[in-house]
Each structure stands twice: as structure tokens, then as C-alpha cells.
Design a protein around this motif. Structure first.
Motif, PDB file in Angstrom:
ATOM      1  N   PHE A 224       0.651  -0.785  -0.090  1.00 13.43           N
ATOM      2  CA  PHE A 224       0.017  -0.007  -0.385  1.00 13.43           C
ATOM      3  C   PHE A 224       0.587   1.014  -0.060  1.00 13.43           C
ATOM      4  O   PHE A 224       0.145   1.947  -0.724  1.00 13.43           O
ATOM      5  CB  PHE A 224      -0.713  -0.105   1.303  1.00 13.43           C
ATOM      6  N   VAL A 225       2.127   1.390   0.192  1.00 15.40           N
ATOM      7  CA  VAL A 225       3.041   2.372   0.337  1.00 15.40           C
ATOM      8  C   VAL A 225       3.433   2.838  -0.600  1.00 15.40           C
ATOM      9  O   VAL A 225       3.589   3.667  -1.185  1.00 15.40           O
ATOM     10  CB  VAL A 225       3.928   2.384   1.714  1.00 15.40           C
ATOM     11  N   LEU A 226       4.123   1.723  -1.597  1.00 16.64           N
ATOM     12  CA  LEU A 226       4.405   1.747  -3.063  1.00 16.64           C
ATOM     13  C   LEU A 226       3.279   2.051  -3.288  1.00 16.64           C
ATOM     14  O   LEU A 226       3.564   2.931  -4.962  1.00 16.64           O
ATOM     15  CB  LEU A 226       4.630   0.271  -3.678  1.00 16.64           C
ATOM     16  N   ILE A 227       1.872   2.070  -3.239  1.00 20.62           N
ATOM     17  CA  ILE A 227       0.825   2.414  -4.315  1.00 20.62           C
ATOM     18  C   ILE A 227       0.943   3.822  -4.109  1.00 20.62           C
ATOM     19  O   ILE A 227       0.268   4.450  -5.239  1.00 20.62           O
ATOM     20  CB  ILE A 227      -0.472   1.694  -4.103  1.00 20.62           C
ATOM     21  N   ALA A 228       0.995   4.331  -2.634  1.00 17.12           N
ATOM     22  CA  ALA A 228       0.267   5.738  -2.164  1.00 17.12           C
ATOM     23  C   ALA A 228       1.694   6.946  -3.340  1.00 17.12           C
ATOM     24  O   ALA A 228       1.546   7.261  -3.527  1.00 17.12           O
ATOM     25  CB  ALA A 228       0.310   5.772  -0.924  1.00 17.12           C
ATOM     26  N   TYR A 229       2.661   5.972  -3.092  1.00 22.15           N
ATOM     27  CA  TYR A 229       3.552   6.995  -3.905  1.00 22.15           C
ATOM     28  C   TYR A 229       3.980   6.189  -5.110  1.00 22.15           C
ATOM     29  O   TYR A 229       4.144   8.038  -6.128  1.00 22.15           O
ATOM     30  CB  TYR A 229       4.933   5.436  -2.655  1.00 22.15           C
ATOM     31  N   MET A 230       3.659   5.603  -5.547  1.00 19.02           N
ATOM     32  CA  MET A 230       3.044   6.001  -7.390  1.00 19.02           C
ATOM     33  C   MET A 230       1.664   6.445  -7.622  1.00 19.02           C
ATOM     34  O   MET A 230       2.352   7.488  -8.462  1.00 19.02           O
ATOM     35  CB  MET A 230       2.632   4.720  -7.861  1.00 19.02           C
TER      36      MET A 230
ATOM     37  N   ASP B  57       1.420  12.145  -9.540  1.00 18.32           N
ATOM     38  CA  ASP B  57      -0.133  13.609  -9.351  1.00 18.32           C
ATOM     39  C   ASP B  57       1.155  14.872  -8.918  1.00 18.32           C
ATOM     40  O   ASP B  57       1.130  15.880  -9.253  1.00 18.32           O
ATOM     41  CB  ASP B  57      -0.504  13.868  -8.022  1.00 18.32           C
ATOM     42  N   ILE B  58       2.856  14.862  -8.618  1.00 17.01           N
ATOM     43  CA  ILE B  58       4.270  15.990  -8.514  1.00 17.01           C
ATOM     44  C   ILE B  58       3.899  15.696  -9.796  1.00 17.01           C
ATOM     45  O   ILE B  58       4.100  17.253 -10.212  1.00 17.01           O
ATOM     46  CB  ILE B  58       4.741  15.419  -7.186  1.00 17.01           C
ATOM     47  N   TRP B  59       4.188  14.672 -10.433  1.00 15.11           N
ATOM     48  CA  TRP B  59       5.567  15.100 -11.938  1.00 15.11           C
ATOM     49  C   TRP B  59       4.539  15.693 -12.877  1.00 15.11           C
ATOM     50  O   TRP B  59       5.328  15.567 -14.209  1.00 15.11           O
ATOM     51  CB  TRP B  59       6.364  13.743 -12.262  1.00 15.11           C
ATOM     52  N   THR B  60       3.425  14.938 -12.928  1.00 18.03           N
ATOM     53  CA  THR B  60       2.759  14.973 -14.020  1.00 18.03           C
ATOM     54  C   THR B  60       2.607  16.937 -14.494  1.00 18.03           C
ATOM     55  O   THR B  60       2.834  16.809 -15.763  1.00 18.03           O
ATOM     56  CB  THR B  60       1.468  14.837 -14.053  1.00 18.03           C
ATOM     57  N   PRO B  61       2.488  17.478 -14.098  1.00 19.43           N
ATOM     58  CA  PRO B  61       2.342  18.988 -14.205  1.00 19.43           C
ATOM     59  C   PRO B  61       3.127  19.602 -15.008  1.00 19.43           C
ATOM     60  O   PRO B  61       3.405  19.730 -15.741  1.00 19.43           O
ATOM     61  CB  PRO B  61       1.046  19.726 -12.857  1.00 19.43           C
TER      62      PRO B  61
END
Length: 106
Positions: free
Chosen positions: A61-67, A72-76
Motif C-alpha cells: 500500500f505504501v508503494l501504491i501511495a508513492y506511485m 500527481d507531482i510529476w505530471t504537471p
């Protein structure tokens, strides 16, 4: 707000510190080298399997949250640096809306 968040972070750090203290103390007494070893020594084989399962699920779940967070950060950022990616993403995923920013270099 910033004050409740700061208080919660300090409380979380204190609880984490206390939890690590307890784990280290139990590990010294039982000779265990991991959460599973300590759980097995304290509660038996079933607790060892349960602890291993819970830790594996938590890491997943931590891996999913990190992804999700990284997306969300890198797309813009990437769309701002490389506006041509917008048409590529839009053709694959339908209409993509970029909030409050003009992506063309004028």
C-alpha cells in the motif's frame, strides 16, 4: 492547519520512537532480528505469519501511495516542460485538463 499538523507530526514521531524502543527491547530479550522473530517468540508461529502478512500488505500500500503521489507531482511538471506530451496523453486517456495554466510557450 499548520498547528494541528505539527502537533500530530510530533505525536507520531514520539509514538514511533516508543514503538522502536519496545521492539528493540523485545528483540534483545528474545534474540529476534525482525518483527516476525519477535512475534514468533512472543505469540507463536501463527503470529509470525500474521505479522509477515501485515508488513507485506503495508509495504504494498505504501508503494501504491508513492506511485500516486509521484504521478500527481510529476505530471504537471513534465507537461510544463514538454507541452507536446499533452497531445500524447490526451490521445491515450481522453480529455486531460491542466488546471489554471497555459502550456504553450508564447
Amino acid at each position: 492547519g499548520i498547528i494541528p499538523a505539527s502537533i500530530l507530526m510530533v505525536l507520531s514521531a514520539l509514538m514511533t520512537d516508543f514503538g522502536i524502543y519496545i521492539l528493540c527491547s523485545c528483540a534483545r530479550r528474545t534474540g529476534g532480528k525482525s518483527y516476525s522473530d519477535v512475534a514468533c517468540a512472543a505469540f507463536g508461529r501463527l503470529a509470525e505469519v500474521f505479522t509477515t502478512t501485515i508488513i507485506s500488505a503495508f509495504v504494498c500500500f505504501v508503494l501504491i501511495a508513492y506511485m500516486v503521489l509521484a504521478k500527481d507531482i510529476w505530471t504537471p511538471v513534465l507537461l510544463r516542460l514538454f507541452p507536446q506530451l499533452l497531445s500524447m496523453f490526451a490521445s491515450r486517456h481522453g480529455n486531460i485538463q491542466v488546471p489554471n495554466e497555459e502550456l504553450t510557450n508564447e
